[in-house]
Design a protein around this motif. Structure first.
Motif, PDB file in Angstrom:
ATOM      1  N   ILE A 281      80.079  53.346 -42.420  1.00 37.66           N
ATOM      2  CA  ILE A 281      78.836  52.306 -41.935  1.00 37.66           C
ATOM      3  C   ILE A 281      79.913  50.723 -42.829  1.00 37.66           C
ATOM      4  O   ILE A 281      79.328  49.853 -42.340  1.00 37.66           O
ATOM      5  N   GLU A 282      80.529  51.621 -44.018  1.00 31.21           N
ATOM      6  CA  GLU A 282      80.926  50.189 -44.288  1.00 31.21           C
ATOM      7  C   GLU A 282      81.714  49.149 -43.933  1.00 31.21           C
ATOM      8  O   GLU A 282      81.797  47.712 -43.687  1.00 31.21           O
ATOM      9  N   PRO A 283      82.540  49.793 -43.138  1.00 26.07           N
ATOM     10  CA  PRO A 283      83.613  48.336 -42.211  1.00 26.07           C
ATOM     11  C   PRO A 283      82.694  47.243 -41.462  1.00 26.07           C
ATOM     12  O   PRO A 283      83.321  46.276 -41.171  1.00 26.07           O
ATOM     13  N   LEU A 284      82.351  48.560 -40.537  1.00 21.77           N
ATOM     14  CA  LEU A 284      81.163  47.888 -39.846  1.00 21.77           C
ATOM     15  C   LEU A 284      80.140  46.569 -40.118  1.00 21.77           C
ATOM     16  O   LEU A 284      80.024  45.485 -39.576  1.00 21.77           O
ATOM     17  N   LEU A 285      79.711  46.814 -41.171  1.00 22.46           N
ATOM     18  CA  LEU A 285      78.468  46.071 -42.523  1.00 22.46           C
ATOM     19  C   LEU A 285      79.150  45.223 -42.855  1.00 22.46           C
ATOM     20  O   LEU A 285      78.994  43.688 -42.429  1.00 22.46           O
ATOM     21  N   LYS A 286      80.804  45.213 -43.042  1.00 21.90           N
ATOM     22  CA  LYS A 286      82.306  43.687 -43.616  1.00 21.90           C
ATOM     23  C   LYS A 286      81.435  43.044 -41.994  1.00 21.90           C
ATOM     24  O   LYS A 286      81.892  41.378 -41.834  1.00 21.90           O
ATOM     25  N   ALA A 287      81.936  42.936 -40.637  1.00 16.10           N
ATOM     26  CA  ALA A 287      81.855  42.566 -39.295  1.00 16.10           C
ATOM     27  C   ALA A 287      80.859  41.751 -38.859  1.00 16.10           C
ATOM     28  O   ALA A 287      81.189  40.747 -38.487  1.00 16.10           O
ATOM     29  N   LEU A 288      79.966  42.489 -39.110  1.00 16.47           N
ATOM     30  CA  LEU A 288      78.786  41.969 -38.929  1.00 16.47           C
ATOM     31  C   LEU A 288      78.347  40.833 -39.938  1.00 16.47           C
ATOM     32  O   LEU A 288      77.726  39.819 -39.283  1.00 16.47           O
ATOM     33  N   MET A 289      78.302  40.891 -40.872  1.00 21.61           N
ATOM     34  CA  MET A 289      78.361  40.007 -41.906  1.00 21.61           C
ATOM     35  C   MET A 289      79.135  38.876 -41.564  1.00 21.61           C
ATOM     36  O   MET A 289      79.115  37.862 -41.903  1.00 21.61           O
ATOM     37  N   ASP A 290      80.309  39.492 -41.406  1.00 24.39           N
ATOM     38  CA  ASP A 290      81.546  38.027 -41.450  1.00 24.39           C
ATOM     39  C   ASP A 290      81.235  37.169 -40.358  1.00 24.39           C
ATOM     40  O   ASP A 290      81.630  35.911 -40.076  1.00 24.39           O
ATOM     41  N   GLY A 291      80.431  38.432 -39.304  1.00 27.19           N
ATOM     42  CA  GLY A 291      80.316  37.696 -37.866  1.00 27.19           C
ATOM     43  C   GLY A 291      78.932  36.562 -37.844  1.00 27.19           C
ATOM     44  O   GLY A 291      78.209  36.782 -36.648  1.00 27.19           O
ATOM     45  N   GLU A 292      78.045  36.880 -38.672  1.00 28.26           N
ATOM     46  CA  GLU A 292      77.004  36.069 -38.765  1.00 28.26           C
ATOM     47  C   GLU A 292      76.161  36.832 -37.724  1.00 28.26           C
ATOM     48  O   GLU A 292      75.509  35.892 -36.964  1.00 28.26           O
ATOM     49  N   ALA A 293      76.154  37.922 -37.897  1.00 25.84           N
ATOM     50  CA  ALA A 293      75.310  38.654 -37.156  1.00 25.84           C
ATOM     51  C   ALA A 293      73.591  38.714 -37.428  1.00 25.84           C
ATOM     52  O   ALA A 293      72.222  38.205 -37.046  1.00 25.84           O
ATOM     53  N   GLY A 294      73.116  38.696 -39.064  1.00 24.05           N
ATOM     54  CA  GLY A 294      71.894  38.566 -39.326  1.00 24.05           C
ATOM     55  C   GLY A 294      71.301  39.363 -39.380  1.00 24.05           C
ATOM     56  O   GLY A 294      70.523  39.739 -38.753  1.00 24.05           O
ATOM     57  N   ILE A 295      71.369  40.471 -40.263  1.00 20.32           N
ATOM     58  CA  ILE A 295      70.620  41.936 -40.277  1.00 20.32           C
ATOM     59  C   ILE A 295      70.081  41.751 -40.656  1.00 20.32           C
ATOM     60  O   ILE A 295      69.016  41.024 -42.092  1.00 20.32           O
ATOM     61  N   GLN A 296      68.793  42.349 -39.525  1.00 21.11           N
ATOM     62  CA  GLN A 296      67.422  42.139 -39.824  1.00 21.11           C
ATOM     63  C   GLN A 296      66.780  43.637 -40.714  1.00 21.11           C
ATOM     64  O   GLN A 296      66.258  43.641 -41.909  1.00 21.11           O
ATOM     65  N   SER A 297      67.394  44.484 -40.056  1.00 20.97           N
ATOM     66  CA  SER A 297      67.362  46.251 -39.815  1.00 20.97           C
ATOM     67  C   SER A 297      68.595  46.565 -39.822  1.00 20.97           C
ATOM     68  O   SER A 297      68.526  46.800 -39.155  1.00 20.97           O
ATOM     69  N   LEU A 298      69.051  47.861 -40.450  1.00 23.50           N
ATOM     70  CA  LEU A 298      70.506  49.306 -40.291  1.00 23.50           C
ATOM     71  C   LEU A 298      69.390  50.224 -40.268  1.00 23.50           C
ATOM     72  O   LEU A 298      69.597  50.277 -42.430  1.00 23.50           O
ATOM     73  N   SER A 299      69.767  51.854 -39.573  1.00 21.39           N
ATOM     74  CA  SER A 299      68.677  53.092 -40.122  1.00 21.39           C
ATOM     75  C   SER A 299      70.034  53.356 -39.697  1.00 21.39           C
ATOM     76  O   SER A 299      70.399  53.796 -38.452  1.00 21.39           O
TER      77      SER A 299
END
Length: 330
Positions: A281-299
């Motif tokens: 999950i870590e590489p995906l999390l970084k890509a989501l944050m760098d891409g400004e997804a604005g994570i509300q929740s992730l499980s």
């Protein structure tokens, strides 16, 4: 089944060691009735002290398999070894068996019925009577010791038969569809009892078409469908056959972060669903944050045993299991 928890309090059963000796080992069991193949080459290995489930819809071959393991019927092909004996009848006194078809002599008193069942396994009647009274008292039925079976409620009579299965203190207990006909409270009490038996070193095998019981109780399972065993192993390994699913909720609906999602991502309402990437999950999390997804929740949600059953045995077998549970056509 009006069982108080008694000495079988709910405890987390420790899984047997990987090198634990086997209580049951069966290889290539085959059984035919009137030329029809009922069981087709079943292999099962059950460590001593394990809680082991045999899962499948009605008619899949579960009861036939249990009866072959116990020596009630002989296989047409294959071998079985039970508690170290090639002939299960040689160790019958160390086994407790509760068949799906229940039945007690209606004129017997409760404690006498328990003693009678123990006597069939070699327990002296006087000792069985004393143990029967103690068991009834320990399971909240002390008031029913002298009552005849015909005077008991259905649940109380089921408890008497269960205690009769255990009165001779077997090392291997086999239950065929033990949860059938029980309400939710007594199903929970039976689960506690099964855990307690395993904690005391007793091997417990039960057949069921209710997957939830096996998921809560079992270290190992065998899935039977159409007389075959497409899977035998640990519950964890069965669940791991299906990748864990990621559920993602974002504040932003669009943006460069979308390119980070796997190709098989699906959207349901406000959530995105996709298998957990092999990279974690870590590489995906970084890509989501760098891409400004604005994570509300992730499980991250692991597959349940029901999902694993569907993947292993197929949709048709799963539908049959549902029909068995509800009594409605599949």
């Amino acid at each position: 089944m009006d069982m108080a928890t008694g000495e079988f309090a709910a405890r987390a059963s420790a899984a047997p060691a990987a090198d634990a000796p086997l209580a049951i080992e069966a290889r290539g069991l085959v059984k035919r009735f009137d030329g029809q193949l009922a069981v087709d080459g079943i292999d099962i290995s059950v460590p001593e002290g394990a809680i082991y489930g045999i899962l499948g819809p009605n008619g899949a071959g579960k009861t036939t398999t249990l009866r072959m393991l116990l020596g009630i019927i002989d296989p047409d092909e294959g071998t079985r070894r039970v508690l170290g004996a090639d002939n299960p009848q040689d160790v019958a006194r160390r086994i407790g068996y509760l068949p799906e078809e229940r039945g007690l002599y209606p004129s017997m008193k409760s404690y006498e019925a328990i003693a009678f069942m123990g006597a069939l396994r070699g327990l002296p009647l006087d000792e069985g009577r004393a143990r029967g009274k103690d068991l009834l008292d320990g399971h909240g039925l002390g008031h029913a010791v002298d009552k005849q079976i015909r005077q008991l409620s259905k649940g109380m009579a089921q408890t008497v038969q269960l205690l009769g299965t255990l009165v001779h203190r077997p090392k291997l207990v086999v239950f065929d569809e033990p949860f059938s006909g029980l309400d939710a409270i007594n199903q929970g009490r039976l689960e506690q009892l099964i855990r307690g038996l395993a904690d005391d070193g007793t091997t417990v095998i039960f057949s069921t078409h209710v997957i939830a019981h096996a998921e809560r109780l079992c270290e190992g399972i065998a899935i039977i469908a159409g007389g075959k065993v497409p899977y035998a192993g640990s519950v964890e390994e069965a669940r791991d056959r299906i990748p864990a699913q990621v559920r993602l909720e974002t504040r932003n609906a669009e943006g460069p972060w979308r390119a980070a999602l796997p190709a098989d991502t699906r959207r349901v309402g406000d959530f995105w669903y996709f298998p957990l990437p092999e990279s974690g999950i870590e590489p995906l999390l970084k890509a989501l944050m760098d891409g400004e997804a604005g994570i509300q929740s992730l499980s991250i949600e692991r597959a349940g045993l029901h999902d694993a059953f569907v993947a292993i045995a197929g949709e048709a077998a799963a539908r049959d299991m549902v029909a068995d549970n509800t009594g409605e056509p599949a």
